[in-house]
Design a protein around this motif. Structure first.
Motif, PDB file in Angstrom:
ATOM      1  N   GLU A 147       0.825  -1.216   0.000  1.00 38.12           N
ATOM      2  CA  GLU A 147       0.000   0.000   0.000  1.00 38.12           C
ATOM      3  C   GLU A 147       0.856   1.263   0.000  1.00 38.12           C
ATOM      4  OE1 GLU A 147      -2.298  -0.962   3.438  1.00 38.12           O
ATOM      5  OE2 GLU A 147      -3.182  -2.708   2.416  1.00 38.12           O
ATOM      6  N   ARG A 148       2.051   1.195   0.561  1.00 44.05           N
ATOM      7  CA  ARG A 148       2.932   2.364   0.600  1.00 44.05           C
ATOM      8  C   ARG A 148       3.767   2.512  -0.658  1.00 44.05           C
ATOM      9  NH1 ARG A 148       1.006   1.141   5.063  1.00 44.05           N
ATOM     10  NH2 ARG A 148       0.912   2.542   6.880  1.00 44.05           N
ATOM     11  N   LEU A 149       4.036   1.403  -1.339  1.00 46.44           N
ATOM     12  CA  LEU A 149       4.831   1.482  -2.562  1.00 46.44           C
ATOM     13  C   LEU A 149       3.986   1.763  -3.805  1.00 46.44           C
ATOM     14  CD1 LEU A 149       7.476  -1.377  -2.175  1.00 46.44           C
ATOM     15  CD2 LEU A 149       7.866   1.089  -2.100  1.00 46.44           C
ATOM     16  N   ALA A 150       2.706   1.443  -3.750  1.00 53.55           N
ATOM     17  CA  ALA A 150       1.860   1.606  -4.934  1.00 53.55           C
ATOM     18  C   ALA A 150       1.917   3.018  -5.519  1.00 53.55           C
ATOM     19  CB  ALA A 150       0.420   1.215  -4.597  1.00 53.55           C
ATOM     20  N   PRO A 151       1.922   4.089  -4.699  1.00 53.49           N
ATOM     21  CA  PRO A 151       1.958   5.433  -5.287  1.00 53.49           C
ATOM     22  C   PRO A 151       3.253   5.767  -6.024  1.00 53.49           C
ATOM     23  CG  PRO A 151       1.105   5.509  -3.035  1.00 53.49           C
ATOM     24  CD  PRO A 151       1.684   4.154  -3.241  1.00 53.49           C
ATOM     25  N   PHE A 152       4.288   4.933  -5.898  1.00 54.15           N
ATOM     26  CA  PHE A 152       5.550   5.210  -6.581  1.00 54.15           C
ATOM     27  C   PHE A 152       5.519   4.804  -8.057  1.00 54.15           C
ATOM     28  CE2 PHE A 152       6.926   5.487  -2.220  1.00 54.15           C
ATOM     29  CZ  PHE A 152       7.920   6.442  -2.239  1.00 54.15           C
ATOM     30  N   GLY A 153       4.410   4.272  -8.509  1.00 55.04           N
ATOM     31  CA  GLY A 153       4.321   3.896  -9.914  1.00 55.04           C
ATOM     32  C   GLY A 153       5.070   2.628 -10.247  1.00 55.04           C
ATOM     33  N   VAL A 154       5.174   1.709  -9.297  1.00 62.70           N
ATOM     34  CA  VAL A 154       5.843   0.442  -9.532  1.00 62.70           C
ATOM     35  C   VAL A 154       4.839  -0.618  -9.978  1.00 62.70           C
ATOM     36  CG1 VAL A 154       7.681   0.936  -7.886  1.00 62.70           C
ATOM     37  CG2 VAL A 154       5.612  -0.224  -7.100  1.00 62.70           C
ATOM     38  N   HIS A 155       5.351  -1.726 -10.494  1.00 59.97           N
ATOM     39  CA  HIS A 155       4.528  -2.880 -10.844  1.00 59.97           C
ATOM     40  C   HIS A 155       4.681  -3.890  -9.709  1.00 59.97           C
ATOM     41  CE1 HIS A 155       4.231  -1.061 -14.776  1.00 59.97           C
ATOM     42  NE2 HIS A 155       5.555  -1.071 -14.898  1.00 59.97           N
ATOM     43  N   LEU A 156       3.599  -4.193  -9.041  1.00 60.19           N
ATOM     44  CA  LEU A 156       3.653  -4.981  -7.811  1.00 60.19           C
ATOM     45  C   LEU A 156       3.332  -6.455  -8.060  1.00 60.19           C
ATOM     46  CD1 LEU A 156       1.930  -2.362  -5.522  1.00 60.19           C
ATOM     47  CD2 LEU A 156       4.256  -3.233  -5.211  1.00 60.19           C
ATOM     48  N   HIS A 157       4.164  -7.301  -7.483  1.00 59.34           N
ATOM     49  CA  HIS A 157       4.006  -8.755  -7.544  1.00 59.34           C
ATOM     50  C   HIS A 157       4.036  -9.287  -6.112  1.00 59.34           C
ATOM     51  CE1 HIS A 157       5.492  -8.909 -11.902  1.00 59.34           C
ATOM     52  NE2 HIS A 157       5.831  -7.690 -11.517  1.00 59.34           N
ATOM     53  N   TYR A 158       3.501 -10.492  -5.901  1.00 55.06           N
ATOM     54  CA  TYR A 158       3.609 -11.085  -4.564  1.00 55.06           C
ATOM     55  C   TYR A 158       3.427 -12.590  -4.627  1.00 55.06           C
ATOM     56  CZ  TYR A 158      -1.401 -12.153  -3.847  1.00 55.06           C
ATOM     57  OH  TYR A 158      -2.666 -12.690  -3.926  1.00 55.06           O
ATOM     58  N   THR A 159       3.883 -13.226  -3.557  1.00 57.47           N
ATOM     59  CA  THR A 159       3.553 -14.629  -3.327  1.00 57.47           C
ATOM     60  C   THR A 159       3.256 -14.801  -1.850  1.00 57.47           C
ATOM     61  OG1 THR A 159       4.234 -16.929  -3.693  1.00 57.47           O
ATOM     62  CG2 THR A 159       5.922 -15.421  -2.889  1.00 57.47           C
ATOM     63  N   ASP A 160       2.353 -15.713  -1.557  1.00 60.20           N
ATOM     64  CA  ASP A 160       1.958 -15.974  -0.174  1.00 60.20           C
ATOM     65  C   ASP A 160       1.302 -17.344  -0.123  1.00 60.20           C
ATOM     66  OD1 ASP A 160       1.464 -14.132   2.509  1.00 60.20           O
ATOM     67  OD2 ASP A 160      -0.005 -15.740   2.338  1.00 60.20           O
ATOM     68  N   ARG A 161       1.299 -17.944   1.056  1.00 57.58           N
ATOM     69  CA  ARG A 161       0.615 -19.231   1.215  1.00 57.58           C
ATOM     70  C   ARG A 161      -0.872 -19.104   0.944  1.00 57.58           C
ATOM     71  NH1 ARG A 161       2.085 -20.876   7.163  1.00 57.58           N
ATOM     72  NH2 ARG A 161       0.939 -22.772   6.668  1.00 57.58           N
ATOM     73  N   PHE A 162      -1.413 -17.931   1.212  1.00 58.13           N
ATOM     74  CA  PHE A 162      -2.843 -17.696   1.036  1.00 58.13           C
ATOM     75  C   PHE A 162      -3.023 -16.509   0.083  1.00 58.13           C
ATOM     76  CE2 PHE A 162      -2.150 -18.991   5.532  1.00 58.13           C
ATOM     77  CZ  PHE A 162      -2.538 -20.314   5.377  1.00 58.13           C
ATOM     78  N   ARG A 163      -3.681 -16.765  -1.022  1.00 59.49           N
ATOM     79  CA  ARG A 163      -3.854 -15.704  -2.008  1.00 59.49           C
ATOM     80  C   ARG A 163      -4.787 -14.618  -1.459  1.00 59.49           C
ATOM     81  NH1 ARG A 163      -4.479 -16.524  -8.523  1.00 59.49           N
ATOM     82  NH2 ARG A 163      -4.523 -14.292  -9.051  1.00 59.49           N
ATOM     83  N   LEU A 164      -4.477 -13.378  -1.762  1.00 53.47           N
ATOM     84  CA  LEU A 164      -5.280 -12.253  -1.301  1.00 53.47           C
ATOM     85  C   LEU A 164      -6.592 -12.191  -2.076  1.00 53.47           C
ATOM     86  CD1 LEU A 164      -2.425  -9.600  -1.074  1.00 53.47           C
ATOM     87  CD2 LEU A 164      -3.594 -10.688   0.852  1.00 53.47           C
ATOM     88  N   PRO A 165      -7.609 -11.528  -1.502  1.00 50.21           N
ATOM     89  CA  PRO A 165      -8.888 -11.411  -2.216  1.00 50.21           C
ATOM     90  C   PRO A 165      -8.722 -10.739  -3.572  1.00 50.21           C
ATOM     91  CG  PRO A 165      -9.131 -10.771   0.083  1.00 50.21           C
ATOM     92  CD  PRO A 165      -7.654 -10.940  -0.164  1.00 50.21           C
ATOM     93  N   ALA A 166      -9.576 -11.131  -4.514  1.00 50.76           N
ATOM     94  CA  ALA A 166      -9.489 -10.619  -5.878  1.00 50.76           C
ATOM     95  C   ALA A 166      -9.637  -9.101  -5.922  1.00 50.76           C
ATOM     96  CB  ALA A 166     -10.549 -11.284  -6.753  1.00 50.76           C
TER      97      ALA A 166
END
Length: 395
Positions: free
Chosen positions: A212-231
């Motif tokens: 949430e803090r990096l999104a305003p920097f205009g980056v392309h965000l990726h992630y991995t987690d044991r539990f996928r976040l809500p759509a």
């Protein structure tokens, strides 16, 4: 009466500060809740002023008046390692042991075996891997931590270290303080974060706060987690989900690490994995030092496979003076300070008192504070530490 053993880091070398005259600010912001709606710690009272240095031995987490008024014994130490340490001597008859991730009192199976009276081990902060959780389960010892108390402090520190690495701030600052003005030297490794692919390894409370803090920097965000976040969350931040870290690291320029230290994550950032990253990638690890292979990180920086590594965590802690991460090229290491800012200390000190109040009165602890209880993983521990856990909700 219970014996409470409190293991805290030493006072400042110039002496314990007097509030408020020795502090940079007179106040800290007053908060009411966490971003997910979870209430802040709710002890019956506190015996400190938010903004004081509570995490060192003289600060005592603001607990002495409360504990002694209730008839308990409080022993505060900082000596926790080596032969015949204060910790080893005092733990044998302690009912409660409290320590911080920044200055962890390692509760090994051997130490747990000696602590015959131990009923609860409390982490003043987040992260209980300094306690052998299997041994705690075997002995029926409750393990609790002040979940969320310093998550946002760690997230802020993570964003700072990402920018410090990508912009090559350390070198630029050094040139300034040393009297130089060679701009070419200062910028030859300086890049913009904008447009980069940033990957988040583990999207729990801290990982999501970083997103949430990096999104305003205009980056392309990726992630991995044991539990996928809500759509809807993925859509809001335009997140790309990867099934595992092996797939994640192939597609990013910056990796931030927020997973707990478990059997599965120990040594995960090894030479083989690092070799699959884009040349010149950056890693910021505020989670646990042992998630990274120490020497593999050094080699990757020396070869140029990594352009920079910043971490706030080491293995072991405190790190020895000759630890290679102190001198490896293009590092921006800190000494596990991300989660112990003065406002964070106020939150985890209050949470520690809340846990103690509930424990001594026989009331159930908040589920979000629990790691193990009654010989099994519970609450947050069932989500973050157990090998097979049902995803009740993202932590």
């Amino acid at each position: 009466m219970a014996k409470v053993l409190l293991v805290l880091y030493p006072d400042p070398v110039n002496g314990y500060p007097v509030f408020p005259k020795d502090y940079a600010r007179d106040t800290v912001p007053a908060l009411t809740d966490y971003p997910n709606g979870q209430t802040l710690p709710t002890p019956e009272a506190i015996d400190f002023t938010p903004g004081e240095l509570l995490g060192s031995v003289s600060g005592e987490l603001g607990l002495r008046s409360y504990l002694e008024a209730a008839g308990h014994e409080l022993v505060v130490i900082s000596d926790k390692d080596g032969v015949d340490s204060d910790f080893d001597r005092e733990l044998v008859d302690a009912d409660v042991i409290i320590s911080q991730p920044f200055w962890p009192a390692y509760l090994t199976p051997e130490r747990i075996e000696k602590a015959k009276n131990l009923k609860i081990a409390i982490t003043a902060g987040i992260g209980s891997d300094h306690v052998d959780l299997n041994a705690a389960n075997e002995h029926g010892i409750t393990v609790a931590e002040v979940t969320y108390s310093n998550s946002l402090a760690v997230a802020e520190h993570t964003v700072m270290q990402v920018l410090v690495l990508v912009r090559d701030f350390v070198r630029q600052h050094r040139i300034a303080v040393e009297g130089g003005w060679n701009i070419a030297d200062a910028v030859e490794r300086s890049y913009d974060l904008e447009g980069m692919d940033v990957g988040i390894f583990a999207a729990g409370r801290i990982g999501r706060a970083v997103i949430e803090r990096l999104a305003p920097f205009g980056v392309h965000l990726h992630y991995t987690d044991r539990f996928r976040l809500p759509a809807e969350y993925e859509e809001k931040y335009n997140l790309v989900f990867h099934e595992n870290i092996q797939e994640l690291v192939k597609n990013i320029d910056v990796l931030t690490v927020h997973a707990p230290l478990t059997e599965e994550t120990a040594g995960l950032l090894d030479g083989e994995l690092l070799s699959t990253m884009r040349r010149g990638a950056y890693i910021v690890n505020p989670a646990r030092g042992a998630i990274a292979d120490r020497d593999a990180i050094v080699r990757a920086l020396e070869s140029g496979q990594l352009a920079g590594y910043a971490g706030d965590v080491w293995a072991p802690q405190p790190a020895p003076a000759d630890h290679p991460w102190r001198s490896m090229p293009n590092n921006a290491m800190t000494t596990h300070t991300s989660g112990t800012s003065l406002p964070a200390q106020a939150k985890y000190a209050a949470g520690t008192r809340e846990i103690l109040e509930d424990f001594f009165s026989g009331r159930p602890l908040r589920p979000e504070y629990l790691i193990v209880e009654g010989g099994a993983y519970a609450g947050t521990g069932a989500h973050s530490y157990a090998k097979q856990a049902e995803p009740a909700e993202a932590q």
